[in-house]
Structure formats: C-alpha cells, structure tokens
Design a protein around this motif. Structure first.
Motif, PDB file in Angstrom:
ATOM      1  N   ILE A 110      -0.444  -3.451   3.571  1.00 18.62           N
ATOM      2  CA  ILE A 110      -1.013  -4.439   2.641  1.00 18.62           C
ATOM      3  C   ILE A 110      -2.449  -4.060   2.275  1.00 18.62           C
ATOM      4  N   PHE A 111      -3.210  -3.584   3.255  1.00 15.38           N
ATOM      5  CA  PHE A 111      -4.574  -3.126   2.988  1.00 15.38           C
ATOM      6  C   PHE A 111      -4.580  -2.050   1.911  1.00 15.38           C
ATOM      7  N   CYS A 112      -3.695  -1.070   2.036  1.00 19.40           N
ATOM      8  CA  CYS A 112      -3.629   0.011   1.046  1.00 19.40           C
ATOM      9  C   CYS A 112      -3.207  -0.509  -0.320  1.00 19.40           C
ATOM     10  N   ILE A 113      -2.242  -1.431  -0.358  1.00 17.10           N
ATOM     11  CA  ILE A 113      -1.812  -2.008  -1.635  1.00 17.10           C
ATOM     12  C   ILE A 113      -2.979  -2.703  -2.320  1.00 17.10           C
ATOM     13  N   LEU A 114      -3.734  -3.490  -1.567  1.00 18.62           N
ATOM     14  CA  LEU A 114      -4.879  -4.197  -2.137  1.00 18.62           C
ATOM     15  C   LEU A 114      -5.923  -3.215  -2.646  1.00 18.62           C
ATOM     16  N   MET A 115      -6.172  -2.153  -1.913  1.00 21.88           N
ATOM     17  CA  MET A 115      -7.182  -1.178  -2.341  1.00 21.88           C
ATOM     18  C   MET A 115      -6.717  -0.398  -3.562  1.00 21.88           C
ATOM     19  N   PHE A 116      -5.458   0.029  -3.570  1.00 17.64           N
ATOM     20  CA  PHE A 116      -4.961   0.786  -4.720  1.00 17.64           C
ATOM     21  C   PHE A 116      -4.875  -0.083  -5.979  1.00 17.64           C
ATOM     22  N   SER A 117      -4.895  -1.395  -5.826  1.00 13.50           N
ATOM     23  CA  SER A 117      -4.926  -2.274  -7.007  1.00 13.50           C
ATOM     24  C   SER A 117      -6.286  -2.237  -7.692  1.00 13.50           C
ATOM     25  N   SER A 118      -7.304  -1.714  -6.997  1.00 16.21           N
ATOM     26  CA  SER A 118      -8.686  -1.622  -7.510  1.00 16.21           C
ATOM     27  C   SER A 118      -9.321  -2.979  -7.766  1.00 16.21           C
ATOM     28  N   ALA A 119      -8.790  -4.010  -7.163  1.00 19.94           N
ATOM     29  CA  ALA A 119      -9.370  -5.345  -7.323  1.00 19.94           C
ATOM     30  C   ALA A 119     -10.788  -5.381  -6.759  1.00 19.94           C
ATOM     31  N   LEU A 120     -11.710  -5.876  -7.542  1.00 20.14           N
ATOM     32  CA  LEU A 120     -13.117  -6.087  -7.190  1.00 20.14           C
ATOM     33  C   LEU A 120     -13.918  -4.789  -7.049  1.00 20.14           C
ATOM     34  N   SER A 126       1.156  -9.227  -0.932  1.00 18.24           N
ATOM     35  CA  SER A 126      -0.104  -8.605  -1.353  1.00 18.24           C
ATOM     36  C   SER A 126      -0.582  -9.188  -2.673  1.00 18.24           C
ATOM     37  N   PHE A 127       0.346  -9.396  -3.590  1.00 22.89           N
ATOM     38  CA  PHE A 127      -0.040  -9.949  -4.884  1.00 22.89           C
ATOM     39  C   PHE A 127      -0.375 -11.430  -4.798  1.00 22.89           C
ATOM     40  N   ALA A 128       0.142 -12.110  -3.790  1.00 25.38           N
ATOM     41  CA  ALA A 128      -0.278 -13.493  -3.572  1.00 25.38           C
ATOM     42  C   ALA A 128      -1.776 -13.532  -3.266  1.00 25.38           C
ATOM     43  N   VAL A 129      -2.231 -12.584  -2.439  1.00 26.38           N
ATOM     44  CA  VAL A 129      -3.663 -12.485  -2.136  1.00 26.38           C
ATOM     45  C   VAL A 129      -4.463 -12.198  -3.401  1.00 26.38           C
ATOM     46  N   LEU A 130      -3.982 -11.255  -4.208  1.00 29.90           N
ATOM     47  CA  LEU A 130      -4.681 -10.892  -5.443  1.00 29.90           C
ATOM     48  C   LEU A 130      -4.687 -12.038  -6.450  1.00 29.90           C
ATOM     49  N   LEU A 145       3.039   3.629 -22.933  1.00 34.19           N
ATOM     50  CA  LEU A 145       2.930   3.768 -24.382  1.00 34.19           C
ATOM     51  C   LEU A 145       1.537   3.387 -24.870  1.00 34.19           C
ATOM     52  N   SER A 146       0.813   2.579 -24.087  1.00 34.78           N
ATOM     53  CA  SER A 146      -0.521   2.145 -24.513  1.00 34.78           C
ATOM     54  C   SER A 146      -1.609   2.390 -23.467  1.00 34.78           C
ATOM     55  N   GLU A 147      -1.232   2.785 -22.246  1.00 35.41           N
ATOM     56  CA  GLU A 147      -2.220   3.018 -21.191  1.00 35.41           C
ATOM     57  C   GLU A 147      -1.942   4.343 -20.483  1.00 35.41           C
ATOM     58  N   SER A 148      -2.990   4.919 -19.916  1.00 37.00           N
ATOM     59  CA  SER A 148      -2.891   6.256 -19.300  1.00 37.00           C
ATOM     60  C   SER A 148      -2.623   6.146 -17.803  1.00 37.00           C
ATOM     61  N   PHE A 149      -1.399   5.754 -17.449  1.00 35.22           N
ATOM     62  CA  PHE A 149      -1.044   5.553 -16.054  1.00 35.22           C
ATOM     63  C   PHE A 149      -0.292   6.729 -15.439  1.00 35.22           C
ATOM     64  N   ILE A 150       0.099   7.716 -16.242  1.00 35.34           N
ATOM     65  CA  ILE A 150       0.838   8.858 -15.711  1.00 35.34           C
ATOM     66  C   ILE A 150      -0.091   9.690 -14.829  1.00 35.34           C
ATOM     67  N   LEU A 151       0.330   9.948 -13.580  1.00 32.44           N
ATOM     68  CA  LEU A 151      -0.460  10.722 -12.631  1.00 32.44           C
ATOM     69  C   LEU A 151      -1.867  10.157 -12.489  1.00 32.44           C
ATOM     70  N   SER A 152      -1.942   8.846 -12.417  1.00 33.62           N
ATOM     71  CA  SER A 152      -3.240   8.173 -12.287  1.00 33.62           C
ATOM     72  C   SER A 152      -3.625   8.065 -10.810  1.00 33.62           C
ATOM     73  N   GLN A 153      -4.764   8.615 -10.443  1.00 33.53           N
ATOM     74  CA  GLN A 153      -5.184   8.601  -9.042  1.00 33.53           C
ATOM     75  C   GLN A 153      -5.710   7.234  -8.647  1.00 33.53           C
ATOM     76  N   ASN A 154      -5.548   6.901  -7.365  1.00 34.15           N
ATOM     77  CA  ASN A 154      -6.013   5.616  -6.817  1.00 34.15           C
ATOM     78  C   ASN A 154      -5.464   4.438  -7.614  1.00 34.15           C
ATOM     79  N   SER A 155      -4.226   4.558  -8.045  1.00 34.25           N
ATOM     80  CA  SER A 155      -3.613   3.566  -8.930  1.00 34.25           C
ATOM     81  C   SER A 155      -2.350   2.993  -8.296  1.00 34.25           C
TER      82      SER A 155
END
Length: 429
Positions: free
Chosen positions: A36-46, A153-157, A399-409
């Motif tokens: 869960i810690f990793c999920i929260l961090m990879f979400s880049s929240a805050l 994890s998304f409940a926390v976010l 189609l509208s965002e650059s998420f392919i091979l996105s690091q820390n994503s």
C-alpha cells in the motif's frame, strides 16, 4: 490472504505453532502495508504540489530537484525488497516479464543515441523499478486480494483529497484558469481525475468480487465518482461511466448465451456509429467533450513533433530525453507553439519521439497481445474484470496523455500488472 510462503517454513520450524502462525501473519500484514505504501507513492499524491509547486511536469521537476530524486530511493528499496521476497512468483508471469523486459531494454539501449544519455539512464532505472512493482502485484496477489488492496489504497487517496479540498482549499482547489475545479492531492484536476478513475475501477471490481463487503466498496466508488465530477474532467467522467457500463457487459459475456451476443452486437454497432460521427463531424464530438477542435492547441504540438520525428524516425531522440529543459528540439516545439510545452499530450507520439517507430511498433505488439489474451481470459483471472478494464482505460488515456513507459507512475504499474495477469496461464492456480 493465501497461506504463508513455504520459504518461511524452515525459519520457524522450531517455533511453537501459535508463535509460528503469529509470525507468518505479521509478515503478511507487513507485506500488505509495504504494498500500500508503494501504491500511494507511485500515485504521486502530494509529492509534486509540496516539493515542486511551480511545474506541472513531475518528471521534469525530478531532474532539477535533488530532494525529489532522493525521496524515491526508499520506494525503490521497498519494491526490490518485495520482489526479492516473492521472486519465485515472477515465474508465473513470464510472458509479461519478457515483454516488459524488451521495452525497458529498448529504453536502456536508447542511452547510446540519446541527446541526454544521463537522464535516459536514470529514468530507465526508474521505469524498470516501476514495471517490477506492477509485475510483483500481478504475481504476488490473487485477484480478490489485489483489487481490494488497490481499492483500500485509493480510499486513503480519495478521503485525503476530500480533506485537502475542504480544509486546505488553497492546496486542493484550483484558483487559476480552472478556478473551482478540485485537484485534491495532485498538481491539477486532470491528474486527480485520472487517478480516481483507477480507484473507481478497483472499487467496482472489489464490490463484484467481495459480496460480504459490497456496500463498503460501492460507497467508495460513489465517493470517488463525486471527486471525478468535482474535478470537471469530462474525459475522466466519460471513462468512469464507460467502466460502469462495461462491467455488466463483461458479466453477460462471461455467462455466454443470447444476451452476450446482443451485447457484442450493440458494442460493435455503437463503436461504428461513434467512429462515423467522429469522421463526419469531429467538431460536434469535441464540443460534447468540452474541447475545442484544436484540442487546446495540441494539434499544433503534434504537427511540430511529426516534423521533428522525421529527423530520427526509427530510434527517436532517446528515452525521456526530448523534453528536458536544455533540449534543442523541444525548444523548437515551444517556439513554434508559443508556450512551454511539457509533453506531447499523446502517449503514442511521445513514444515516437523518444524511441522512434521501433518503440511504437514494439509497444503496439505488446498492447495487441494484451487485448488478444483479454478476449479469452478476462474472466479467468477472477479479479472482478479489473485487469481488462485497466487495459481498456490505459488504451483510452494514452490518446491524450503520455503514460506509456512512464516512470514512477501508478498508471503504468497497473497497466503492467493487468498485462501480466491477462497473459499468464496459471495466475489463479
């Protein structure tokens, strides 16, 4: 939770049964907490709003901020620890491990022709660890466990976003051109909305697969949906509504029979009608989505990038090298469009300028493999249709965002996870 790993058996052979059981449970709870810690961090929240509030591009901010680079090291360490603890589970997802390895390998190889080789190597390491985390999720957890951990994890976010927007509106609500739109724990509204769509899918999948907690997960899905509405992101709102409609369709397809044939026919007819409308009257479609025909100037960016990609058509300018602050070709795009463009705002085009047509074709084959397997295995993975919905959502978002091979994503990590689950033969064995 599944039974503790047999690798622990020898270590606790001499312990009393109760102590051994307590130790095993403690390890499992710690593993879930670290996940869960990793999920929260990879979400880049805050992370961005607190440490680099002046830029909307977290990747660019990491290049300039030693703090942002260093703070990812514990996340990488935890990810590698989790992988090391469950490394044998990766043998269950060899197809995705191979495909992801090819993509990351191409990123690393691009350092030899990159216009910013140091950045290419550093970000290749980051995307490799991000991909490993997605593979770990797929190999380690069964479907029901996976979606509920992600939903938790998304409940926390989600509730963190409500808290920030209500109690610290200067941080959680836009006061610029998007005044009044909620952005929660992220830089801007579209980032929060995209994240919340992932949470909406996880909550809906949890409600489907966990009847005893269905009311809780439905309540979370509603709370997340409200956040998407308050973000005023019509694209993400459409993605949420499409996901909600897709679940009963997938349920019908799983059961088979006449109803499944009807749903397939309706979906095919709707797609053909939608494609025809987009071809005949694109302006009407854009207005329905709240966008102007130039997609807020994006068509100018794309035209400029296509001209530049023709100079390095097959291998591109190097992974994550094009949009660096000192990049000469990026300065050309910014001069031609008269604004500080942070990315192509199209995943495929960003991939083209980074890794050329070799990268585009390779990723296209990987994505096509995922969809091919999804046709036959979407119900077999037993995760409430989470994997197939993530695959569909990712294909829509790029189609509208650059998420392919996105690091820390987190979006890339969950795509890798979905790909691994759909292409593995024995994921639920």
């Amino acid at each position: 939770m599944p039974a503790p790993s047999s690798s622990l058996t020898g270590a606790r052979r001499d312990l009393p049964a109760d102590d051994a059981s307590g130790l095993a449970k403690g390890i499992l709870y710690a593993e879930v907490a670290l996940t869960i810690f990793c999920i929260l961090m990879f979400s880049s929240a805050l992370i961005g709003p607190l440490f680099a509030p002046q830029t909307l591009d977290l990747a660019a901010a990491e290049s300039d901020s030693a703090i942002l680079r260093v703070m990812w090291l514990p996340v990488y360490a935890v990810t590698l620890l989790l992988i090391g603890f469950r490394v044998t589970r990766l043998m269950r997802i060899l197809p995705a491990l191979f495909m992801t390895g090819l993509l990351v390998g191409l990123c690393f190889a691009s350092s030899y022709w990159s216009i910013a080789p140091d950045i290419t190597i550093r970000r290749t390491i980051a995307v490799a660890v991000t991909s490993l985390f997605g593979l770990y999720l797929a190999g380690r957890y069964r479907g029901g466990e996976l979606v509920q951990i992600i939903a938790l994890s998304f409940a926390v976010l989600a509730f963190g976003s409500y808290f920030v927007c209500i109690c610290v509106p200067s941080l959680g609500i836009h006061n610029d051109i998007n005044a009044g739109a909620w952005k929660g724990l992220w830089y801007e509204k579209n980032q929060m909305a995209a994240m919340m769509v992932l949470g909406f899918i996880a909550a809906c999948a949890s409600a489907y697969i966990s009847p005893e907690r269905r009311k809780i997960w439905i309540g979370l899905a509603i709370a997340i949906f409200v956040l998407v509405v308050l973000s005023r992101s019509k694209t993400s709102l459409l993605a949420c509504m499409t996901s909600a409609v897709a679940i009963p369709i997938l349920m019908a397809l799983q059961r088979g029979g006449v109803l499944s044939v009807v749903f397939v026919w309706l979906a095919a007819t709707g797609s053909l009608i939608g494609g025809a409308l987009f071809y005949i009257a694109p302006d009407l479609i854009f207005k329905m989505l709240g966008k102007d025909p130039t997609l807020t100037g994006r068509t100018e960016i794309w035209a400029s990038l296509m001209r530049l990609s023709d100079k390095h058509p097959w291998l591109g300018y190097g992974y994550k090298a094009f949009w660096t602050p000192t990049s000469v070709p990026a300065s050309v795009v910014r001069a031609e469009t008269h604004w500080d463009v942070p990315s192509a705002h199209n995943g495929w085009l960003d991939l083209l300028i980074q890794l050329g047509w070799v990268g585009v074709i390779l990723f296209g084959l990987v994505l096509a493999t995922g969809f091919f397997c999804a046709l036959f295995r979407f119900a077999r993975v037993k995760d409430g249709f989470f994997s197939v919905l993530i695959l569909m959502l990712f294909s829509f978002l790029i189609l509208s965002e650059s998420f392919i091979l996105s690091q820390n994503s987190l979006i890339w990590a969950l795509f890798v996870c979905a790909l691994a689950r759909l292409t593995a033969n024995d994921i639920e064995d």
